[in-house]
Design a protein around this motif. Structure first.
Motif, PDB file in Angstrom:
ATOM      1  N   LEU A  52      11.694 -10.283  -7.578  1.00 17.22           N
ATOM      2  CA  LEU A  52      11.313  -9.059  -6.861  1.00 17.22           C
ATOM      3  C   LEU A  52       9.815  -9.034  -6.624  1.00 17.22           C
ATOM      4  O   LEU A  52       9.028  -9.351  -7.521  1.00 17.22           O
ATOM      5  CB  LEU A  52      11.716  -7.833  -7.710  1.00 17.22           C
ATOM      6  N   TYR A  53       9.437  -8.669  -5.396  1.00 17.16           N
ATOM      7  CA  TYR A  53       8.049  -8.340  -5.101  1.00 17.16           C
ATOM      8  C   TYR A  53       7.900  -6.825  -5.238  1.00 17.16           C
ATOM      9  O   TYR A  53       8.765  -6.069  -4.795  1.00 17.16           O
ATOM     10  CB  TYR A  53       7.668  -8.734  -3.676  1.00 17.16           C
ATOM     11  N   ILE A  54       6.792  -6.395  -5.839  1.00 17.21           N
ATOM     12  CA  ILE A  54       6.582  -4.960  -6.026  1.00 17.21           C
ATOM     13  C   ILE A  54       5.241  -4.546  -5.446  1.00 17.21           C
ATOM     14  O   ILE A  54       4.187  -5.108  -5.795  1.00 17.21           O
ATOM     15  CB  ILE A  54       6.630  -4.565  -7.521  1.00 17.21           C
ATOM     16  N   GLU A  55       5.283  -3.579  -4.550  1.00 19.22           N
ATOM     17  CA  GLU A  55       4.087  -2.942  -4.009  1.00 19.22           C
ATOM     18  C   GLU A  55       3.736  -1.762  -4.923  1.00 19.22           C
ATOM     19  O   GLU A  55       4.614  -0.951  -5.247  1.00 19.22           O
ATOM     20  CB  GLU A  55       4.341  -2.450  -2.588  1.00 19.22           C
ATOM     21  N   PHE A  56       2.479  -1.664  -5.365  1.00 17.90           N
ATOM     22  CA  PHE A  56       2.081  -0.618  -6.308  1.00 17.90           C
ATOM     23  C   PHE A  56       1.169   0.415  -5.663  1.00 17.90           C
ATOM     24  O   PHE A  56       0.257   0.076  -4.909  1.00 17.90           O
ATOM     25  CB  PHE A  56       1.361  -1.227  -7.512  1.00 17.90           C
ATOM     26  N   LYS A  57       1.420   1.668  -5.981  1.00 21.27           N
ATOM     27  CA  LYS A  57       0.525   2.772  -5.684  1.00 21.27           C
ATOM     28  C   LYS A  57       0.368   3.577  -6.973  1.00 21.27           C
ATOM     29  O   LYS A  57       1.295   3.659  -7.775  1.00 21.27           O
ATOM     30  CB  LYS A  57       1.089   3.678  -4.578  1.00 21.27           C
ATOM     31  N   TYR A  58      -0.803   4.169  -7.146  1.00 24.02           N
ATOM     32  CA  TYR A  58      -0.976   4.985  -8.352  1.00 24.02           C
ATOM     33  C   TYR A  58      -0.214   6.305  -8.189  1.00 24.02           C
ATOM     34  O   TYR A  58       0.665   6.627  -8.961  1.00 24.02           O
ATOM     35  CB  TYR A  58      -2.448   5.233  -8.623  1.00 24.02           C
ATOM     36  N   ARG A  59      -0.545   7.055  -7.176  1.00 17.93           N
ATOM     37  CA  ARG A  59       0.170   8.286  -6.851  1.00 17.93           C
ATOM     38  C   ARG A  59       0.424   8.349  -5.355  1.00 17.93           C
ATOM     39  O   ARG A  59      -0.378   7.850  -4.565  1.00 17.93           O
ATOM     40  CB  ARG A  59      -0.622   9.514  -7.287  1.00 17.93           C
ATOM     41  N   ILE A  60       1.540   8.979  -4.966  1.00 19.10           N
ATOM     42  CA  ILE A  60       1.856   9.197  -3.561  1.00 19.10           C
ATOM     43  C   ILE A  60       1.897  10.696  -3.332  1.00 19.10           C
ATOM     44  O   ILE A  60       2.685  11.408  -3.962  1.00 19.10           O
ATOM     45  CB  ILE A  60       3.195   8.533  -3.180  1.00 19.10           C
ATOM     46  N   GLY A  61       1.028  11.184  -2.461  1.00 14.67           N
ATOM     47  CA  GLY A  61       0.808  12.619  -2.329  1.00 14.67           C
ATOM     48  C   GLY A  61       1.845  13.381  -1.538  1.00 14.67           C
ATOM     49  O   GLY A  61       2.079  14.552  -1.789  1.00 14.67           O
TER      50      GLY A  61
END
Length: 815
Positions: free
Chosen positions: A43-52
């Motif tokens: 699996l490839y994973i795209e990371f974000k800290y928070r999504i508003g």
């Protein structure tokens, strides 16, 4: 990627993924690569800290899809990880297996940059992936990771380890057009839904009636409602046949239908399908059986409080139903519960049988809860208010329970767990009052919860006079089952015609203990209590009180029904005197078990008369009493005036100790004015007292071992303020670093009840396992020998009690 986002990425992976199974910032701008067992790309994973908000979420999904597209090896799924507004970790799995997602030519893939997708790309990708995103939160992420690593894809297996999590997600995500308020029914729907319409082929027994026999075997047991067919392929949950539910998916709707007429329609089909994309249905057969067995864990604490689960726990109700299944077919009975509360005792009878349950309860709110749970025949009634019996609406008429039973052509069974308390205006405990009154209904069977002590006191006469027999009598620890204090609580099945006679002379009951892992009560052993013979400890106390003459040596008291002896006592009624000393030491030396359990409390198991105590047992007890806890005579204590109090209980002679003949205390009448008038009593020398008895080899061995401990104390030079009259209590405390005169002022200065309290807080007791840190290693064998000799005499005393039939059975704990 900013520092905060990078830290979150690492923390996330450390928390949910195994070590060495993931890499950061690899390939063509992949934030995290999750690897398989052989290092393959999972699996490839795209990371974000928070999504508003929604727009940011759509943009992040587009970034994830574009990142997958830019790789040499495009995967059929892509991950997007972030923290949601409530602080939950989220991993969304985007299904990329359809050609329309990754290979649609209406997007100019080559010109798009994953870190900055165009508005057109965001819109087109959002249109492609809508309905293809499965959301995993917190612990579900860990389960997803395990599933991926084991080659099972993104569907999480439902097991006995995670079913509670799945249920809570299910009930908060999936809603029905008609709200289901009964949590028991909601659990039924969940247990049906996770099967996804599957009918297992293996033969399955009725889990509720699968009672374990006393010998530990698991023969196929009859159910509460007749014998289960050998080829039955359905499951039961608390009496309800789950096979009568059908999961229907048609006409763009999802419904769960009970017995072809009660319909539970899902209000949001899309949300329903999205939820179930996360999990693999159905579970493996063995896992489903485990889920059923532990399904009581699914009830919320509020439901337990509101529905009586805190009063009669499900483990006891399950045992009740297992016992009933051994003797009765419930289809032959109607059930009456005159103190039903919210119907917890009948809760596992199932949907169909509840129409045959007639409940009365004191509170109106309890009636409402009973009806929510499917007990339509519930009425408000104060059962002990007068001599009247409750009535129920039956086919248009207000009828008594006997009239209803007659109309139905069924026998009457009363099931009740009445309150155990005394109340003004009632002669007996309310539980006895309930029992006596239900006899007016002339039931065929009475299932009755009560204090076990009701059978060990004069209250047993109520059961004797009833004329009923005992089919089953089981008991357990109220502390473990009902979360009360430690005392025995019984479940008794009385039968009008079958079972053991009730005489009150002896009481036989089966002890069950809670297996916390299995959440069920398991049989331990059968006990028979003898009410015919007197309490031996009380018989000895009669001798103590009858011989309270002579000079005062100290005082006695009871702690956990075990005698303690100490200095003082002149102003007390519980005096130890030269006249009753041997009886005090006898009691203390026979009855020294301070860890007696609820099923063998000391006052229950010591039975007999003083004259039946053999001479050797008598003297063994005298010896043992002097070297075990509770022997609190001290030569170091001071009275309220600050004067030291003398100890006169010194067993060893001056020759044995190596001191002068006049160094040991002797009590003289002229020095201790007798409270009994003229000083006609001769002097008291404890060595002479000891010399009147003959001792067994084991008692002498303890005496010699204790002498070596005393000599060590006097000769080692490690202890200050020594005196030849220092007692066993003084010496044990000195060795362990305790000060018998240490006091601690209470925190509350305005507490007028007591100003000081003794404390040895922070110190350890004089015991085998606590000595290494307080005595030299080369002395340990001597101390261990003392404990060995003391243990041997304790075991011998218990065996002597058994041989003399003064102890009902061999105890689980000697001490």
């Amino acid at each position: 990627m900013n520092i905060e986002e990078k830290k979150y990425q690492k923390d996330f992976c450390d928390k949910y993924f195994g070590k060495s199974t993931w890499e950061q910032e690899v390939l063509n701008h992949v934030d995290v690569l999750l690897k398989g067992l052989r290092g393959e790309k999972l699996l490839y994973i795209e990371f974000k800290y928070r999504i508003g908000g929604e727009s940011q979420h759509r943009r992040a999904l587009a970034q994830a899809i574009l990142t997958n597209k830019k790789q040499e090896h495009i995967l059929d799924k892509m991950g997007l990880a972030f923290m949601d507004a409530e602080g939950h970790d989220v991993l969304e799995i985007i299904d990329c297996s359809d050609n329309s997602v990754m290979y649609n030519n209406d997007i100019n893939w080559a010109s798009e940059t994953p870190s900055d997708p165009s508005v057109d790309a965001v819109d087109r990708i959002d249109d492609r992936v809508r309905g293809r995103v499965t959301v995993y939160r917190d612990d579900d992420i860990r389960e997803l990771y395990k599933s991926l690593r084991n080659g099972r894809g993104t569907e999480i297996q439902i097991t006995s380890r995670n079913f509670s999590v799945v249920y809570n997600e299910w009930k908060n995500t999936i809603h029905f057009e008609r709200e289901e308020k009964d949590e028991q029914e909601l659990i039924n729907l969940f247990l049906v839904d996770i099967l996804n319409g599957t009918k297992y082929e293996e033969v399955v027994k009725d889990g509720m009636a699968d009672a374990e026999s006393k010998d530990g075997s698991r023969d196929v047991a009859p159910t509460l409602f007749g014998n289960a067919s050998e080829n039955a392929q359905w499951f039961m949950h608390e009496g309800t046949n789950l096979g009568k539910y059908e999961l229907e998916k048609c006409c763009r709707r999802v419904r769960i239908v009970w017995d072809n007429y009660i319909i539970h329609a899902v209000s949001d089909k899309e949300g329903y399908e999205q939820f179930w994309r996360r999990y693999h249905r159905p579970p493996e057969l063995h896992e489903y059986e485990q889920i059923l067995e532990h399904s009581a864990e699914l009830y919320t604490d509020k439901y337990r409080r509101d529905t009586g689960g805190e009063y009669t726990p499900s483990c006891f109700v399950s045992l009740q139903n297992e016992l009933l299944a051994r003797h009765y077919n419930m289809d032959e009975f109607i059930v009456c519960d005159p103190c039903a509360g919210v119907g917890n005792l009948e809760n596992q009878f199932g949907k169909e049988y509840k129409q045959h349950c007639y409940l009365s309860t004191l509170e109106r709110t309890d009636v409402d809860i009973c009806r929510i749970k499917g007990f339509d025949n519930a009425v408000q009634f104060n059962y002990l208010k007068d001599n009247h019996q409750p009535r129920w609406k039956y086919r248009g008429r207000n009828s008594t329970i006997n009239e209803i039973a007659q109309e139905e052509g069924r026998k009457l069974m009363v099931i009740m767990n009445p309150p155990y308390t005394r109340k003004v205006g009632h002669k007996y405990d309310l539980a006895i009052e309930f029992f006596n009154k239900v006899l007016g209904m002339r039931p065929d069977v009475v299932v009755y919860y009560c204090k076990t002590e009701f059978f060990l006191r004069p209250t047993v006469e109520s059961f004797v006079k009833s004329g009923y027999h005992v089919q089953e009598h089981v008991f357990s620890n109220a502390k473990e089952t009902f979360k009360l204090s430690e005392w025995p609580i019984s479940l008794v099945i009385f039968d009008k015609g079958e079972g053991r006679d009730i005489t009150g002379d002896t009481v036989t009951a089966d002890r069950y203990e809670l297996d916390k892992k299995a959440a069920r009560l398991k049989f331990v052993r059968t006990y028979t209590y003898d009410n015919r013979r007197p309490d031996l400890i009380k018989e000895i106390e009669k001798e103590i009180k009858a011989h309270m003459d002579g000079m005062v040596l100290g005082q006695y008291s009871y702690l956990n029904s075990v005698l303690k002896v100490s200095n003082g006592g002149k102003e007390k009624t519980s005096k130890i005197t030269t006249g009753n000393l041997k009886w005090c030491l006898l009691s203390k030396g026979l009855n020294f078990n301070t860890h007696h359990k609820y099923f063998e409390w000391n006052y229950l198991v010591y039975r007999g008369l003083v004259d039946e105590i053999p001479e050797e047992l008598f003297t063994d007890a005298i010896m043992f009493s002097q070297f075990y806890k509770g022997m609190l005579f001290s030569n170091k204590m001071t009275d309220e005036g600050g004067n030291r109090v003398n100890n006169y209980i010194m067993p060893f002679t001056h020759e044995e100790l190596g001191c002068g003949v006049n160094d040991l205390n002797v009590l003289f009448p002229e020095r201790e004015v007798s409270v009994f008038g003229e000083n006609t009593e001769r002097r008291f020398d404890f060595r002479e007292f000891m010399a009147q008895f003959s001792y067994s080899a084991e008692a002498k061995a303890l005496y010699d071992a204790a002498l070596r401990v005393f000599l060590y104390y006097h000769r080692s030079g490690r202890y200050a303020d020594r005196d030849w009259n220092d007692s066993f209590y003084d010496i044990a405390n000195a060795i362990m670093g305790k000060d018998v005169n240490a006091f601690k002022t209470l925190d509350k200065t305005d507490d007028h009840r007591i100003t000081k309290t003794k404390t040895t807080k922070g110190t350890h007791g004089f015991g085998r396992n606590n000595l290494r840190s307080v005595v030299p290693d080369d002395t340990l064998p001597m101390f261990y020998d003392f404990f060995d000799k003391r243990d041997a005499l304790a075991v011998k005393i218990n065996q002597e009690l058994l041989d003399a039939h003064l102890l009902l059975w061999k105890r689980e704990n000697v001490f």
